[in-house]
Scaffold this motif. Structure first.
Motif, PDB file in Angstrom:
ATOM      1  N   GLU A  58      42.606  23.168  22.607  1.00 60.59           N
ATOM      2  CA  GLU A  58      42.339  24.360  21.789  1.00 60.59           C
ATOM      3  C   GLU A  58      42.080  23.962  20.341  1.00 60.59           C
ATOM      4  O   GLU A  58      41.158  24.474  19.691  1.00 60.59           O
ATOM      5  CB  GLU A  58      43.524  25.329  21.868  1.00 60.59           C
ATOM      6  CG  GLU A  58      43.703  25.935  23.240  1.00 60.59           C
ATOM      7  CD  GLU A  58      45.066  26.578  23.451  1.00 60.59           C
ATOM      8  OE1 GLU A  58      45.204  27.305  24.449  1.00 60.59           O
ATOM      9  OE2 GLU A  58      46.001  26.361  22.633  1.00 60.59           O
ATOM     10  N   HIS A  59      42.893  23.058  19.852  1.00 62.50           N
ATOM     11  CA  HIS A  59      42.730  22.581  18.481  1.00 62.50           C
ATOM     12  C   HIS A  59      41.374  21.893  18.304  1.00 62.50           C
ATOM     13  O   HIS A  59      40.605  22.232  17.410  1.00 62.50           O
ATOM     14  CB  HIS A  59      43.867  21.616  18.115  1.00 62.50           C
ATOM     15  CG  HIS A  59      43.690  20.999  16.777  1.00 62.50           C
ATOM     16  ND1 HIS A  59      43.047  19.781  16.609  1.00 62.50           N
ATOM     17  CD2 HIS A  59      44.040  21.420  15.543  1.00 62.50           C
ATOM     18  CE1 HIS A  59      43.017  19.495  15.323  1.00 62.50           C
ATOM     19  NE2 HIS A  59      43.618  20.465  14.652  1.00 62.50           N
ATOM     20  N   ASP A  60      41.093  20.924  19.170  1.00 61.47           N
ATOM     21  CA  ASP A  60      39.885  20.116  19.009  1.00 61.47           C
ATOM     22  C   ASP A  60      38.595  20.883  19.272  1.00 61.47           C
ATOM     23  O   ASP A  60      37.600  20.682  18.585  1.00 61.47           O
ATOM     24  CB  ASP A  60      39.932  18.897  19.931  1.00 61.47           C
ATOM     25  CG  ASP A  60      40.989  17.875  19.515  1.00 61.47           C
ATOM     26  OD1 ASP A  60      41.685  18.082  18.494  1.00 61.47           O
ATOM     27  OD2 ASP A  60      41.130  16.867  20.233  1.00 61.47           O
ATOM     28  N   LEU A  67      37.474  24.405  10.620  1.00 64.56           N
ATOM     29  CA  LEU A  67      38.275  24.083   9.438  1.00 64.56           C
ATOM     30  C   LEU A  67      37.466  23.246   8.452  1.00 64.56           C
ATOM     31  O   LEU A  67      36.671  22.388   8.851  1.00 64.56           O
ATOM     32  CB  LEU A  67      39.537  23.321   9.848  1.00 64.56           C
ATOM     33  CG  LEU A  67      40.504  24.071  10.762  1.00 64.56           C
ATOM     34  CD1 LEU A  67      41.703  23.194  11.107  1.00 64.56           C
ATOM     35  CD2 LEU A  67      40.963  25.379  10.130  1.00 64.56           C
ATOM     36  N   PRO A  68      37.647  23.478   7.147  1.00 65.25           N
ATOM     37  CA  PRO A  68      36.915  22.701   6.144  1.00 65.25           C
ATOM     38  C   PRO A  68      37.120  21.191   6.281  1.00 65.25           C
ATOM     39  O   PRO A  68      36.197  20.415   6.025  1.00 65.25           O
ATOM     40  CB  PRO A  68      37.495  23.214   4.815  1.00 65.25           C
ATOM     41  CG  PRO A  68      38.001  24.587   5.121  1.00 65.25           C
ATOM     42  CD  PRO A  68      38.476  24.535   6.551  1.00 65.25           C
ATOM     43  N   ALA A  69      38.296  20.756   6.709  1.00 65.44           N
ATOM     44  CA  ALA A  69      38.577  19.318   6.845  1.00 65.44           C
ATOM     45  C   ALA A  69      37.702  18.648   7.900  1.00 65.44           C
ATOM     46  O   ALA A  69      37.567  17.424   7.912  1.00 65.44           O
ATOM     47  CB  ALA A  69      40.052  19.108   7.184  1.00 65.44           C
ATOM     48  N   VAL A  74      33.777  15.147   4.649  1.00 68.04           N
ATOM     49  CA  VAL A  74      35.200  14.908   4.409  1.00 68.04           C
ATOM     50  C   VAL A  74      35.634  13.631   5.120  1.00 68.04           C
ATOM     51  O   VAL A  74      36.447  12.854   4.610  1.00 68.04           O
ATOM     52  CB  VAL A  74      36.056  16.114   4.867  1.00 68.04           C
ATOM     53  CG1 VAL A  74      37.541  15.820   4.765  1.00 68.04           C
ATOM     54  CG2 VAL A  74      35.694  17.366   4.060  1.00 68.04           C
ATOM     55  N   GLY A  75      35.101  13.423   6.302  1.00 68.90           N
ATOM     56  CA  GLY A  75      35.384  12.201   7.041  1.00 68.90           C
ATOM     57  C   GLY A  75      36.780  12.118   7.635  1.00 68.90           C
ATOM     58  O   GLY A  75      37.292  11.030   7.862  1.00 68.90           O
ATOM     59  N   LEU A 116      45.826  36.098   4.262  1.00 70.78           N
ATOM     60  CA  LEU A 116      45.104  35.942   5.522  1.00 70.78           C
ATOM     61  C   LEU A 116      43.971  34.943   5.290  1.00 70.78           C
ATOM     62  O   LEU A 116      43.271  35.013   4.285  1.00 70.78           O
ATOM     63  CB  LEU A 116      44.519  37.295   5.955  1.00 70.78           C
ATOM     64  CG  LEU A 116      43.650  37.290   7.192  1.00 70.78           C
ATOM     65  CD1 LEU A 116      44.536  37.233   8.424  1.00 70.78           C
ATOM     66  CD2 LEU A 116      42.792  38.540   7.229  1.00 70.78           C
ATOM     67  N   GLN A 117      43.805  33.997   6.212  1.00 72.03           N
ATOM     68  CA  GLN A 117      42.694  33.056   6.143  1.00 72.03           C
ATOM     69  C   GLN A 117      41.760  33.364   7.306  1.00 72.03           C
ATOM     70  O   GLN A 117      42.160  33.269   8.465  1.00 72.03           O
ATOM     71  CB  GLN A 117      43.204  31.623   6.222  1.00 72.03           C
ATOM     72  CG  GLN A 117      44.075  31.232   5.051  1.00 72.03           C
ATOM     73  CD  GLN A 117      44.615  29.820   5.173  1.00 72.03           C
ATOM     74  OE1 GLN A 117      44.531  29.193   6.220  1.00 72.03           O
ATOM     75  NE2 GLN A 117      45.194  29.328   4.094  1.00 72.03           N
TER      76      GLN A 117
END
Length: 182
Positions: A58-60, A67-69, A74-75, A116-117
Motif C-alpha cells: 500500500e505504501h509503495d 508524496l513529495p519525497a 529528491v532521490g 489536513l494534508q
C-alpha cells in the motif's frame, strides 16, 4: 475551533478526492480506528495492530508515489524510507505495549488537531490523539478516574472514507489536556 474546521474539511472530502477503495483492514472512521488500536494495544495484539497499519505494498504502490519525497529530483529510495518506517514502528510497539498491555483502559475518543494534508487519492489527518480513562489508576491523584491521551499514531491516512495508520509512535500517555507527563 481548529478541530471544527478540520472536521468540516474532512467531511467535505468526496470519494472522488479519495481516489478509490479504502485499503483492506482500514477502519470506517477515525473513532473506530482509535478505539480498535487502543483495544489491540491493551490486548497486546500485534497482529491486529499490524492490520490497521499500511502494508509495504500500500505504501509503495499508492502512498509513496504521491508524496513529495518520491520526486526523482529528491532521490529518496523507497526501500530506505520503508526500512525507517519499520524500524520506528517496531521501536514504538516495544515501548507502548509494556506500558499499556493488560491495563483497564476505557476509550473516550480520538481527535486529530493538526492540518489536513491533501494528496491526489488520499488525505492525511495529522497530530492525532486517542483519549482514554484509566480506572485502574483511580485514587492515585486528585481525580477519581484519571483521563489520559496518547499519540498511538500521529497520522491517519484516509482513502475512500476509510482510515489507516502510517505507523505507531513511541510516546507514552500523558494526562489529558496537559503538554507533558509530570
Amino acid at each position: 475551533m481548529v478541530a471544527t474546521a478540520l472536521a468540516l474539511t474532512v467531511a467535505g472530502c468526496s470519494d472522488a478526492t479519495a481516489g478509490g477503495p479504502g485499503f483492506p483492514g482500514s477502519a470506517p472512521s477515525l473513532e473506530a480506528l482509535g478505539r480498535a488500536t487502543l483495544d489491540a494495544v491493551v490486548a497486546g495484539d500485534t497482529v491486529r495492530l499490524d492490520g490497521f497499519r499500511l502494508t509495504r505494498q500500500e505504501h509503495d504502490d499508492v502512498v509513496w508515489p504521491e508524496l513529495p519525497a518520491s520526486a526523482p529530483e529528491v532521490g529518496m529510495p523507497v526501500d530506505l524510507v520503508w526500512a525507517d518506517i519499520e524500524r520506528r514502528n517496531d521501536r514504538a510497539l516495544n515501548r507502548i505495549l509494556p506500558a499499556l498491555a493488560g491495563r483497564r483502559l476505557d476509550f473516550v475518543g480520538t481527535s486529530c488537531r493538526g492540518p489536513l494534508q491533501a494528496f491526489g487519492s488520499f488525505h492525511v489527518l495529522t497530530d492525532c490523539w486517542v483519549t482514554f480513562d484509566a480506572p485502574d489508576r483511580a485514587g492515585e491523584g486528585p481525580v477519581a478516574v484519571p483521563r489520559f491521551e496518547v499519540q498511538l499514531f500521529k497520522d491517519a491516512l484516509v482513502r475512500d472514507g476509510r482510515h489507516k495508520v502510517f505507523r505507531y509512535y513511541e510516546e507514552l500517555p500523558r494526562p489529558a489536556g496537559r503538554s507533558a507527563v509530570p
